[in-house]
Design an enzyme around this catalytic site. Sequence first.
Site, short mmCIF file in Angstrom:
data_model
loop_
_atom_site.label_atom_id
_atom_site.label_comp_id
_atom_site.label_asym_id
_atom_site.label_seq_id
_atom_site.Cartn_x
_atom_site.Cartn_y
_atom_site.Cartn_z
CB SER A 77 19.06 -97.42 -32.69
OG SER A 77 17.68 -97.20 -32.84
NE ARG A 105 21.08 -97.64 -35.83
CZ ARG A 105 20.26 -96.59 -35.70
NH1 ARG A 105 19.09 -96.58 -36.29
NH2 ARG A 105 20.63 -95.57 -34.96
N GLY A 134 10.32 -91.62 -32.58
CA GLY A 134 10.42 -90.42 -31.75
C GLY A 134 11.84 -90.06 -31.33
N GLY A 135 12.86 -90.51 -32.07
CA GLY A 135 14.24 -90.14 -31.73
C GLY A 135 14.59 -90.58 -30.31
CB THR A 158 14.67 -95.09 -38.33
OG1 THR A 158 14.92 -93.69 -38.25
CG2 THR A 158 16.00 -95.82 -38.31
CB THR A 168 11.67 -93.50 -36.27
OG1 THR A 168 12.98 -92.94 -36.35
CG2 THR A 168 11.79 -94.95 -35.89
#
EC number: 2.3.2.2
Length: 596
Positions: A477, A117, A499-500, A431, A413
């Site tokens: 996330s 991340r 897809g957030g 992402t 993403t």
Amino acid sequence: MALASCAPGDDRPFNATEEARRAADAAQQTATSETDAIATEAEVDAWTKGAMVAAADPRAVEAGLEMLRQGGSAIDAAIAVHAVLGLVEPQSSGIGGGAFMVYYDRDADEITVFDGREVAPASTTPNHFMKGGKPLGFLEAWQSGKAVGVPGQIALYKTSHEAAGKLDWATLFQPAIKLAEDGFEVSPRLAGLLANPRLRGAVRLDDLPASADYFYPNGEPLPVGFIRTNPDYAATLSAIAESGPSAFYEGEIAQAIVDAVNSDANPGAMNLEDLADYSVKIRPALCGDRADGYRICSAPPPSSGGVTQNMIMGLYDLLEPTEEADMTEENYLKAFIDAQRLAYADRDHYVADSDFVTVPATDLINPAYLRVRAKEAFAPDATTHPGDPGLALGRDPVRPLWGEDATEHGPGTTHISIVDADGNAVSMTATVEAAFGSSIMVKGFMLNNELTDFSRQPAKGTKPVANAPGPKKRPRSSMSPTLVFDPAGDLFMVTGSPGGNSIVAYVSKTLVGVLEWGKSAQEAIDLPNIIARGDTVGVEIDRPGGMEAADALRELGYNVEEREGENSGLHVIIVREDGLEGGADPRREGIAKALE
Ligand code: GLY
């Protein structure tokens, strides 16, 4: 009725436990007879199901298969796939972003999570996105140098490759380098996004010189079929292939990243030390055991995967109808929706970077908590709120520790699912946050804007928000790269999606679809997306069964938001008795392809 596509398939009766038992029995029988004959342990254990790659672009899938053909592992393949995606699908992810990879080593029977991340620079304060006592507007924050986190992708490549790569490091980048040098054909999806006036209005892609030159030569968006070379990306990957991550995190490329971030109109404050200090966190997977013996494993915080996927499936089990008379399609759907609403409310309140705040991740998926939480299922028209796993488990309350979250996630993403020829598996979601990240292009790749995955408002009244920005903190996330194991402990399913915020709902749709409703991988992906976060239920009406589901939910009293053009990108592999079954999301451009 058409709603049947959303609920347990009556045409395909399914008892997951029973199927797994049969598989285990069959395996046991084979093992026994082989043992009786000559068998060595290696023969008993040999993986016979084949290998498969599922990802968002056929050229990326081909790169992964090529690594597998050369004897590479799932991790080798994942790196090659992703390096190509960074070229052909720059709107979704790339080496200027980050990822969570869940890796299953079949021989060792171990699951490892590589947390790549993005990290906030050391200078970041909780008020990072505040101005004049108010949070910056979403677009202002989103399209800025301020939003760029230190990229984790290249470090993730290296750490995972060191753990379980089989091919030479430099080999992994060759398909992407060649495609960048020779040029790739612009896909309909990429061209469509570049030409989309709404997107152009929201991002700065055609304003900033580097991205404008690359994506809008002569001021026009790249058309479908255009052959786009990217010599800068080829040079960047060649340097990384030759010298390793230091080519990225130090020297010329690092300096270019820092300069671009800090000279932006709304600048960040990243320095070379932030880049040099980046490290991947190796974390245990967060796994939950279902009553039917299946085990769901996903990434732990700061990912929401492990918490939400286990919460939703555990709550679904408690909420699904048990009386014959109640076993209607609407009620199965209601159970899924209520499970989502409960899980999203808890996720929003508690999940953040567990290296900085205490996240009650195992309490949230504890069956004792889920039993309490299931009873709190909200009336369809009620406002959702988080539960309190502390209180529910007979300890001090934990809900008052945090203020109300105000995080918004963007949809840039991608997801990669791989099973290799030894039965090892990778589930990796990667992402750059928004479509094309921050719009800042450096050395042939897009820089992320992941820091807007923090809550821009760091406190509610006097209470801090768990997911507030902080120095060296990782933003929460929604990415949920997930592996499922059957009651015999064998790999059963690899799933995940972009897809957030909606990732949580998309991925759980494949779990409930396959494990509860007896769908195939493709059937589960094809189900209309239903996202039940907060006080509305988003229903994808432009897919078969979507409008019927929307009508049925309205009838039940839910505040239905009809949605079109959903953005899931599910890639699923299921291990069946006779081999691997793949599925790819028709909403994007990907495929699932077996190694021949
Ligand atoms: N940027 C999307 C996510 O991490 O959830």
